[in-house]
Design a protein around this motif. Structure first.
Motif, PDB file in Angstrom:
ATOM      1  N   ARG A   9      -1.336 -22.692  -2.740  1.00  0.00           N
ATOM      2  CA  ARG A   9      -1.191 -24.144  -2.830  1.00  0.00           C
ATOM      3  C   ARG A   9      -2.249 -24.844  -1.971  1.00  0.00           C
ATOM      4  N   ALA A  10      -2.607 -24.223  -0.829  1.00  0.00           N
ATOM      5  CA  ALA A  10      -3.669 -24.797   0.003  1.00  0.00           C
ATOM      6  C   ALA A  10      -5.016 -24.721  -0.722  1.00  0.00           C
ATOM      7  N   LEU A  11      -5.297 -23.617  -1.387  1.00  0.00           N
ATOM      8  CA  LEU A  11      -6.524 -23.487  -2.161  1.00  0.00           C
ATOM      9  C   LEU A  11      -6.553 -24.487  -3.309  1.00  0.00           C
ATOM     10  N   ASP A  12      -5.393 -24.726  -3.905  1.00  0.00           N
ATOM     11  CA  ASP A  12      -5.309 -25.679  -5.008  1.00  0.00           C
ATOM     12  C   ASP A  12      -5.621 -27.100  -4.520  1.00  0.00           C
ATOM     13  N   TYR A  17      -9.380 -21.712 -10.061  1.00  0.00           N
ATOM     14  CA  TYR A  17      -7.923 -21.589  -9.932  1.00  0.00           C
ATOM     15  C   TYR A  17      -7.589 -20.785  -8.670  1.00  0.00           C
ATOM     16  N   PRO A  18      -6.514 -21.136  -7.985  1.00  0.00           N
ATOM     17  CA  PRO A  18      -6.155 -20.367  -6.793  1.00  0.00           C
ATOM     18  C   PRO A  18      -5.783 -18.914  -7.105  1.00  0.00           C
ATOM     19  N   LEU A  19      -5.109 -18.684  -8.252  1.00  0.00           N
ATOM     20  CA  LEU A  19      -4.467 -17.390  -8.461  1.00  0.00           C
ATOM     21  C   LEU A  19      -4.478 -17.016  -9.936  1.00  0.00           C
ATOM     22  N   GLU A  20      -4.764 -15.754 -10.210  1.00  0.00           N
ATOM     23  CA  GLU A  20      -4.663 -15.220 -11.567  1.00  0.00           C
ATOM     24  C   GLU A  20      -3.671 -14.054 -11.532  1.00  0.00           C
ATOM     25  N   LEU A  21      -2.625 -14.161 -12.346  1.00  0.00           N
ATOM     26  CA  LEU A  21      -1.510 -13.214 -12.298  1.00  0.00           C
ATOM     27  C   LEU A  21      -1.218 -12.635 -13.671  1.00  0.00           C
ATOM     28  N   PRO A  22      -0.666 -11.413 -13.721  1.00  0.00           N
ATOM     29  CA  PRO A  22      -0.100 -10.930 -14.975  1.00  0.00           C
ATOM     30  C   PRO A  22       1.284 -11.527 -15.163  1.00  0.00           C
ATOM     31  N   ALA A  23       1.765 -11.500 -16.367  1.00  0.00           N
ATOM     32  CA  ALA A  23       3.145 -11.929 -16.641  1.00  0.00           C
ATOM     33  C   ALA A  23       3.715 -10.933 -17.637  1.00  0.00           C
ATOM     34  N   ASP A  24       4.113  -9.774 -17.124  1.00  0.00           N
ATOM     35  CA  ASP A  24       4.620  -8.711 -17.988  1.00  0.00           C
ATOM     36  C   ASP A  24       5.705  -7.931 -17.260  1.00  0.00           C
ATOM     37  N   PHE A  25       6.233  -6.936 -17.948  1.00  0.00           N
ATOM     38  CA  PHE A  25       7.325  -6.142 -17.389  1.00  0.00           C
ATOM     39  C   PHE A  25       6.888  -5.400 -16.129  1.00  0.00           C
ATOM     40  N   ASP A  26       5.670  -4.857 -16.108  1.00  0.00           N
ATOM     41  CA  ASP A  26       5.213  -4.104 -14.946  1.00  0.00           C
ATOM     42  C   ASP A  26       5.204  -4.965 -13.687  1.00  0.00           C
ATOM     43  N   LEU A  46       8.804 -16.520 -20.096  1.00  0.00           N
ATOM     44  CA  LEU A  46       9.268 -17.228 -18.894  1.00  0.00           C
ATOM     45  C   LEU A  46       8.095 -17.875 -18.162  1.00  0.00           C
ATOM     46  N   ALA A  47       6.965 -17.174 -18.108  1.00  0.00           N
ATOM     47  CA  ALA A  47       5.798 -17.704 -17.407  1.00  0.00           C
ATOM     48  C   ALA A  47       5.146 -18.855 -18.169  1.00  0.00           C
ATOM     49  N   ARG A  48       5.232 -18.850 -19.488  1.00  0.00           N
ATOM     50  CA  ARG A  48       4.549 -19.852 -20.300  1.00  0.00           C
ATOM     51  C   ARG A  48       5.380 -21.116 -20.546  1.00  0.00           C
ATOM     52  N   ASN A  49       6.682 -21.016 -20.428  1.00  0.00           N
ATOM     53  CA  ASN A  49       7.568 -22.103 -20.850  1.00  0.00           C
ATOM     54  C   ASN A  49       8.234 -22.746 -19.637  1.00  0.00           C
ATOM     55  N   SER A  50       7.915 -23.992 -19.384  1.00  0.00           N
ATOM     56  CA  SER A  50       8.498 -24.687 -18.230  1.00  0.00           C
ATOM     57  C   SER A  50       9.988 -24.956 -18.413  1.00  0.00           C
ATOM     58  N   GLN A  51      10.454 -24.979 -19.648  1.00  0.00           N
ATOM     59  CA  GLN A  51      11.860 -25.247 -19.914  1.00  0.00           C
ATOM     60  C   GLN A  51      12.725 -23.992 -19.866  1.00  0.00           C
ATOM     61  N   GLN A  52      12.082 -22.837 -19.777  1.00  0.00           N
ATOM     62  CA  GLN A  52      12.824 -21.572 -19.777  1.00  0.00           C
ATOM     63  C   GLN A  52      13.619 -21.443 -18.473  1.00  0.00           C
ATOM     64  N   LYS A  53      14.862 -21.041 -18.563  1.00  0.00           N
ATOM     65  CA  LYS A  53      15.720 -20.868 -17.385  1.00  0.00           C
ATOM     66  C   LYS A  53      15.786 -19.389 -17.008  1.00  0.00           C
ATOM     67  N   PHE A  85       4.065 -19.866 -11.968  1.00  0.00           N
ATOM     68  CA  PHE A  85       3.418 -20.358 -13.178  1.00  0.00           C
ATOM     69  C   PHE A  85       3.796 -21.801 -13.520  1.00  0.00           C
ATOM     70  N   GLN A  86       5.031 -22.208 -13.205  1.00  0.00           N
ATOM     71  CA  GLN A  86       5.504 -23.494 -13.696  1.00  0.00           C
ATOM     72  C   GLN A  86       5.720 -24.533 -12.602  1.00  0.00           C
ATOM     73  N   GLU A  87       6.365 -24.177 -11.510  1.00  0.00           N
ATOM     74  CA  GLU A  87       6.705 -25.167 -10.493  1.00  0.00           C
ATOM     75  C   GLU A  87       5.513 -25.520  -9.609  1.00  0.00           C
ATOM     76  N   PHE A  88       4.777 -24.479  -9.166  1.00  0.00           N
ATOM     77  CA  PHE A  88       3.653 -24.739  -8.276  1.00  0.00           C
ATOM     78  C   PHE A  88       2.354 -24.964  -9.044  1.00  0.00           C
ATOM     79  N   SER A  89       2.266 -24.442 -10.259  1.00  0.00           N
ATOM     80  CA  SER A  89       1.086 -24.619 -11.114  1.00  0.00           C
ATOM     81  C   SER A  89      -0.201 -24.220 -10.396  1.00  0.00           C
ATOM     82  N   VAL A  90      -0.199 -23.045  -9.790  1.00  0.00           N
ATOM     83  CA  VAL A  90      -1.373 -22.579  -9.044  1.00  0.00           C
ATOM     84  C   VAL A  90      -2.065 -21.413  -9.756  1.00  0.00           C
ATOM     85  N   THR A  91      -1.590 -21.052 -10.930  1.00  0.00           N
ATOM     86  CA  THR A  91      -2.135 -19.882 -11.606  1.00  0.00           C
ATOM     87  C   THR A  91      -3.051 -20.264 -12.758  1.00  0.00           C
TER      88      THR A  91
END
Length: 465
Positions: A209-212, A225-234, A412-419, A275-281
């Motif tokens: 968030r500081a980098l952002d 971008y501050p961060l690049e992350l995977p979004a998978d089962f692993d 979950l990572a792509r959808n801001s409405q996902q719970k 991915f959704q709340e901080f939007s740093v990825t």
């Protein structure tokens, strides 16, 4: 003797010596005679993709002379440059052992997997094959592979990757572990301390968030971008493990364990926050594409990816360290090894070849399973991560479940409405339908009985003036 006569004498001696050397010794490599104790001039080395060379030849164990016998047939996957390294190793083994080798090398892992399955099903299977521990490259280890004997210096965790029912089914050769890459120049520019073993996920959140907030740009003027992350089962499985309870390690699924809910929910919450709340990825890549594109273009300050990714990176000031820690520390390992097929007509000779080949990684960017002699190196850090890494194995019965989990985490990572609680409920429903109940294990990893602790927001590390 007059000085002029002395000078003429020495000049004549020099000219005579030069003529003797010229006509006596060879002047080019073509004129050098071949013999049993001379090696031909090596060809100029070819660069691997992105200027990362294939692994260099390393000392091998003594290879005993083998009795005469049929040619050993070997299958593997590798790029063109990596294939030449395997060919060099095979030639060296032929010289040391006296046994000829026939290589079949595919440059596409998916094609290799298909061809290996076909070969094993035929009456002329390979004697030795390169396999991936995650799914044994489509083979059935109990039916298709003979027992293996790894070198005593092999990292124990890599041996566990190929241990099935108490039997070792391959000699580990190379591995890759998930690590945290960082662009040192951007951390210097922001005045933030480099990531290290002390980092936690809370610290990563705060520094991302500081980098952002600084709004860095690369040399081309593009936003970083501050961060690049995977979004998978692993990735989710790593977070679950660090939060106290793995979802899958080796053959054991623990999605429905009574004590696993808190860890699974904590991991889901962290992914959704990043991915959704901080939007740093950085934006997620297309399905089945690994992350790393933005980091390679110097458009991301941080990246979580397998250590083998170094073979795909251009040259700039980057480094990597262990993944941040939660309650515990964890990573995920991919391990490849050499397996003797059950139908091989010469298993002992094939085992000798497996032991020989297992002393050098096949692929650029991967680490040898042999412990490094130096402790302060990238390979040493990879070995440290390996000893605490998950080794997930996906068999055909649960392949669909693994794919379902990939899809759920990505959504979950792509959808801001996902719970996150809805995602957890879907995961539980699918796992109870597909995954077998886990066996009762008394000696669980320490993290399995630790309760998650509340998150504590950390402040960025700032360099002094």
């Amino acid at each position: 003797m007059p000085k002029k006569a002395v000078a003429i004498f020495f000049l004549a001696a020099f000219i005579g010596a030069a003529i003797f050397v010229y006509f006596t010794f060879p002047r080019t490599k073509e004129q050098i005679p071949t013999s049993n104790n001379q090696r031909p001039f090596p060809p100029a080395p070819e660069p691997a993709p992105n200027d990362v060379p294939p692994p260099e030849t390393v000392p091998h164990p003594d290879t005993p002379k083998l009795p005469p016998g049929p040619t050993l047939r070997v299958m593997a996957w590798a790029s063109t440059v990596e294939a030449k390294a395997i060919e060099s190793e095979a030639d060296a083994f032929e010289t040391a052992s006296g046994r000829h080798i026939s290589l079949t090398i595919e440059d596409d892992p998916a094609v290799y997997r298909h061809d290996l399955q076909q070969a094993i099903a035929s009456d002329t299977p390979p004697d030795l094959c390169l396999i991936a521990a995650r799914d044994f490259s489509g083979t059935d280890p109990a039916r298709d592979l003979a027992d293996a004997t790894p070198d005593p210096g092999t990292a124990p965790r890599s041996i566990a990757a190929f241990t099935v029912g108490g039997e070792i089914k391959a000699a580990p050769d190379e591995f890759s572990v998930d690590v945290l890459f960082y662009n040192a120049a951007y951390f210097d520019q922001a005045g933030i301390g480099y990531p290290g073993r002390h980092w936690t996920w809370d610290m990563l959140e705060a520094d991302a968030r500081a980098l952002d907030a600084i709004k860095l740009k690369n040399d081309a003027g593009q936003p970083v971008y501050p961060l690049e992350l995977p979004a998978d089962f692993d990735f989710w499985n790593i977070l679950c493990t660090e939060a106290g309870h793995p979802a899958l390690d080796l053959d054991v699924w623990r999605l429905t364990d009574p004590g696993g809910k808190e860890a699974q929910m904590r991991a889901l919450d962290l992914i959704h926050e990043m991915f959704q709340e901080f939007s740093v990825t950085a934006p997620l890549p297309k399905a089945h594409e690994p992350p790393g594109r933005f980091f390679a273009q110097q458009r991301a300050s941080l990246l979580i990816a397998p250590s083998e990714f170094t073979a795909s990176l251009p040259k700039f000031r980057y480094a990597f360290t262990l993944l941040p820690r939660d309650i515990d520390r964890a990573s995920l390992a991919r391990v490849n090894g050499w397996a003797v097929t059950a139908k091989s007509s010469q298993p002992e000779a094939a085992r000798a070849l497996a032991a020989y080949l297992a002393h050098q990684p096949v692929h650029a960017g991967w680490s040898s399973v042999q412990m490094p002699t130096e402790t302060d190196t990238p390979d040493a850090l990879c070995h440290e991560a390996l000893e605490q890494a998950l080794l997930p194995r996906i068999d055909p019965k649960t392949a669909a479940l693994a794919l379902f989990l990939d899809q759920q985490i990505n959504q979950l990572a792509r959808n801001s409405q996902q719970k996150t609680d809805e995602t957890y409920a879907r995961i539980q429903a699918e796992s109870q339908r597909v995954a077998p109940p886990p066996p009762i294990v008394e000696d669980l990893h320490q993290a399995t009985w630790l309760s998650p602790k509340p998150k504590v927001k950390a402040t960025p590390q700032i360099h002094g003036p």
